[in-house]
Write an enzyme that holds these catalytic residues in place. Structure first.
Site, PDB file in Angstrom:
ATOM      1  N   ASN A 119       2.111  -3.149   8.073  1.00 59.19           N
ATOM      2  CA  ASN A 119       3.123  -3.846   7.293  1.00 59.19           C
ATOM      3  C   ASN A 119       3.832  -2.886   6.338  1.00 59.19           C
ATOM      4  O   ASN A 119       4.998  -3.074   6.004  1.00 59.19           O
ATOM      5  CB  ASN A 119       2.488  -4.996   6.503  1.00 59.19           C
TER       6      ASN A 119
ATOM      7  N   HIS B 273      -0.836   7.608   3.759  1.00 60.38           N
ATOM      8  CA  HIS B 273       0.538   7.491   4.236  1.00 60.38           C
ATOM      9  C   HIS B 273       1.371   8.611   3.613  1.00 60.38           C
ATOM     10  O   HIS B 273       1.278   8.857   2.406  1.00 60.38           O
ATOM     11  CB  HIS B 273       1.162   6.138   3.848  1.00 60.38           C
TER      12      HIS B 273
ATOM     13  N   ALA C 270       0.810  -1.217   0.000  1.00 63.01           N
ATOM     14  CA  ALA C 270       0.000   0.000   0.000  1.00 63.01           C
ATOM     15  C   ALA C 270       0.844   1.268   0.000  1.00 63.01           C
ATOM     16  O   ALA C 270       0.347   2.351   0.292  1.00 63.01           O
ATOM     17  CB  ALA C 270      -0.924  -0.006   1.215  1.00 63.01           C
TER      18      ALA C 270
END
Length: 268
Positions: free
Chosen positions: A190, A220, A122
């Site tokens: 992760n 993020h 991601a």
């Protein structure tokens, strides 16, 4: 002209990511074929698979495949990976945080000629971080902001009595390192571990986690200072059926598999 036999791919786990990877392999991925699947409910898995693709217990995957995609609960990573690595085969790891608690897997890969691949997942920019790490990286900072439902139930929040269900404004729930987050948020971060492995490690990378009731996407932002470049990157991921996982995670696995059999590879 010779052609290589297709890479036999096993998928361990049929959650949101595993199901999407299986579907891509079934649809046809050049250089790869779906060889076997393992899941918690084998009967249900068999009902969803095409004829000729077996659903077997974890220990039955290795003889049937050249590579396994781990898309299962993090605690199962050693059981999935060890047989493949001992046989000198490949493992695509999505539970990157579990690698920090199972360092012997890297030793197994080194000893037997196997390979562990952590896909981009991601996140974006791991190629740039890995390139910068060939020089000197001074700092890496990551700030993750998630919808409340994507963080509810995380062990760190439970253990520290941090209630987020009724918050009305953004709340920082964690500040520390990816190594600490891998324990406290095993289903969520992760991506932070993958970033740390590409760069300066899980103890030097700085990480903040925010719960934000206004968000519908996992976001993020990464900031890197290095002797070769200074850069910042951000991404907003649309959640999959599992709110803890973005849709792009499964697509990154498919892209990773596509690279393995492609005549042209773009990116490191």
């Amino acid at each position: 002209m010779t052609s290589r036999a297709p890479l036999r791919v096993a998928v361990a786990g049929l959650g949101a990511v595993g199901t999407a990877v299986v579907a891509a392999l079934q649809a046809g991925l050049p250089g790869c074929r779906l060889a076997a699947v393992s899941a918690r409910d084998l009967d249900a898995a068999r009902a969803r698979l095409p004829e000729g693709v077996p659903a077997v217990p974890l220990e039955g995957l290795e003889p049937l495949a050249d590579l396994v995609v781990e898309a299962a609960p993090a605690a199962l990573l050693p059981a999935i990976a060890e047989p493949f690595l001992r046989a000198g085969k490949g493992v695509v790891v999505l539970s990157a945080g579990a690698l920090l608690r199972a360092g012997h897997l890297i030793d197994l890969a080194r000893e037997h000629g196997g390979q562990i691949t952590v896909p981009t997942g991601a996140l974006i920019g791991l190629d740039a971080v890995a390139a910068a790490a060939e020089g000197v990286i001074h700092s890496v900072r990551m700030v993750t902001r998630k919808p409340v439902r994507g963080l509810v139930g995380a062990p760190y929040l439970v253990e520290n009595d941090i209630a987020i269900e009724d918050i009305r404004e953004p709340l920082r729930v964690f500040r520390g390192t990816p190594r600490e987050a891998a324990v406290g948020f095993p289903a969520n971060l992760n991506v932070a571990v993958a970033l740390s492995l590409a760069g300066i490690g899980p103890d030097r990378t700085e990480l903040e986690i925010w719960a934000d009731p206004a968000l519908t996407r996992n976001t993020h932002r990464i900031e890197v200072e290095a002797d070769s470049a200074s850069f910042a990157m951000s991404i907003e991921n649309i959640p999959s059926e599992n709110p803890k996982t973005g849709r792009i995670t499964a697509l990154s696995v498919v892209a990773c598999l596509r690279k393995m059999g492609a005549p042209l590879r773009v990116g490191t």
